[in-house]
Design an enzyme around this catalytic site. Structure first.
Site, PDB file in Angstrom:
ATOM      1  N   GLU A 145      88.777  39.697   5.275  1.00 34.67           N
ATOM      2  CA  GLU A 145      88.457  40.528   4.112  1.00 34.67           C
ATOM      3  C   GLU A 145      89.566  40.527   3.072  1.00 34.67           C
ATOM      4  OE1 GLU A 145      85.536  41.407   7.043  1.00 34.67           O
ATOM      5  OE2 GLU A 145      87.727  41.382   7.186  1.00 34.67           O
ATOM      6  N   HIS A 232      82.866  52.036  13.160  1.00 30.28           N
ATOM      7  CA  HIS A 232      81.890  51.454  12.233  1.00 30.28           C
ATOM      8  C   HIS A 232      80.969  52.513  11.635  1.00 30.28           C
ATOM      9  CE1 HIS A 232      83.161  48.111  14.779  1.00 30.28           C
ATOM     10  NE2 HIS A 232      82.780  47.299  13.819  1.00 30.28           N
TER      11      HIS A 232
END
Length: 433
Positions: A145, A232
């Site tokens: 990322e 998450h």
């Protein structure tokens, strides 16, 4: 126009198995046909069949009297002139259509992220785009990322110097470069790239005194999903809403997703676009206006989804649907809730919230994130500091996620995020019911 005379036909003909004979003058289309007499050729026909035959002939006389062809009659009866019904589009397809139309509209727009190309995206939001636009505009990236977010920000930096005139002065200014759409598989992974989002994207426009725009969209699923536990399941609305230089968008339905994503791609500021995984497959009705290629929703403007007079419910993303469901239940008990869909976290549309609170006198905020320093906390503070405070008949109350990391067990997970029953309970408590 004079009526046209035509021969009525042969002396004898059959309709419905019965033989008829004309005994009058030729008919005149468009004129009165009462002079013509038509009767059955056989005198042995029963009374019931005579009645049936006369009914059939009455229908024929009405058809001839109309003076129009059979085709026009059929067309008039088969096709409705009412406006077309709304089209059902789920949130996933609304996002896909928005990106597709903007990719087609502006060649500077491109999409990059993990599995966005050949795999059509982890959640199939980019389905079909790679086949249509190819490797140069739909780009698969490695699982890093920090790396591909930096590439996206750098691509937005790519600019050219242009000469402009201002009050008899010649100035060299930057012209915006590419318009990347950077997809995070989930916003939880954006913490790997938060330096690029905050320090590189959000602050450069300000630090360059407006000379270097950063037209980039960071998008992906945000908030809690189902069965993915603590790492998450975070809502990043308050995280990124805290940072000046960013625009933060949180759509609820397909109209929000379509109109706001198109606006975000066209904006010259970095935009954080917070979707919700559990909403991707939910269909909503979209009007012809919303489906138009030039339909864009303004960033920074909330929408009143339901009018009410007793209490204001303010929410964003998936919780807007919970508020509407709770309002429907409370309406049966005589409580009319006004539901405000924020749509945008930053800039916050305080004016719409204040106007609603001034009307209802009560406020409840609903969000999926944690309570401390959350979106609801900011809304309550703005109301306290503004003119709407004097209109409150009771303290403003927040409904939020529980202040713990998300549990994995299903029953604990359900108790950790706002439910419809929690909203109903809080509304009744505020209204002292």
């Amino acid at each position: 126009m004079r009526p046209m005379r035509v021969p009525f036909g042969p002396p004898e003909w059959r309709i419905g198995g019965v033989r008829f004979r004309a005994v009058a003058q030729p008919a005149v289309i468009g004129s009165r046909i009462g002079r013509r007499t038509i009767g059955p050729a056989s005198s042995g026909t029963s009374r019931s069949s005579l009645t049936e035959d006369r009914s059939k002939m009455a229908s024929i006389r009405c058809f001839l009297r109309s003076g129009k062809s059979a085709v026009s009659v059929v067309l008039r009866r088969e096709f409705s002139k009412t406006s077309p019904a709304a089209v059902q589009v789920n949130v996933r397809d609304a996002l896909n259509q928005a990106m597709d139309e903007e990719l087609e509209r502006d060649e500077k727009v491109f999409l990059l992220g993990e599995e966005v190309a050949q795999y059509d995206g982890a959640y199939k939001v980019s389905r079909g785009l790679w086949k249509k636009y190819g490797d140069k505009r739909i780009i698969d990236t490695p699982i890093t990322e920090m790396g591909f977010a930096g590439i996206a920000v750098g691509a937005a930096f790519v600019s050219q110097l242009v000469l402009t005139r201002l009050n008899h002065l010649l100035l060299l200014c930057f012209q915006a470069g590419l318009r990347p759409i950077c997809e995070f598989m989930t916003w939880n992974f954006s913490m790997q790239a938060i330096d690029q989002v905050i320090n590189s994207a959000a602050k450069t426009y300000y630090m360059s005194a407006g000379a270097q725009p950063v037209p980039i969209v960071f998008r992906g699923p945000n908030g809690s999903s189902a069965g993915v536990a603590a790492q998450h399941s975070q809502c990043f609305a308050a995280w990124y809403g805290h940072c000046p230089g960013l625009k933060v968008v949180s759509p609820w339905n397909s109209e929000d997703a379509r109109g706001l994503l198109k606006a975000a791609i066209r904006d010259n500021n970095p935009v954080v676009f917070l979707e919700n995984e559990l909403m991707y497959g939910v269909p909503f009705d979209l009007s012809e206006e919303v489906m138009h290629k030039d339909f864009v929703l303004p960033i920074g403007k909330a929408k009143v989804e339901r009018q009410g007079t007793h209490i204001t419910l303010v929410s964003h993303s998936r919780c807007v649907g919970f508020c509407l469901d709770a309002a429907a239940v409370l309406a049966k008990e005589g409580v009319e809730c006004e539901v405000v869909n924020l749509r945008t976290i930053r800039p916050l549309d305080v004016e719409t919230i204040e106007a609603s609170v001034m009307k209802t006198g009560h406020l409840v905020t609903v969000e999926g994130g944690w309570p401390q320093y959350g979106v609801g906390a900011e809304i309550c503070a703005r109301i306290m500091e503004g003119p709407a405070f004097n209109y409150l008949d009771a303290p403003a109350v927040r409904v939020t996620g529980v202040d713990i990391p998300m549990p994995y067990a299903k029953i604990l997970e359900d108790h950790s995020v706002p439910q419809i029953k929690d909203i109903i309970f809080t509304v009744k408590k505020v209204l002292n019911m």
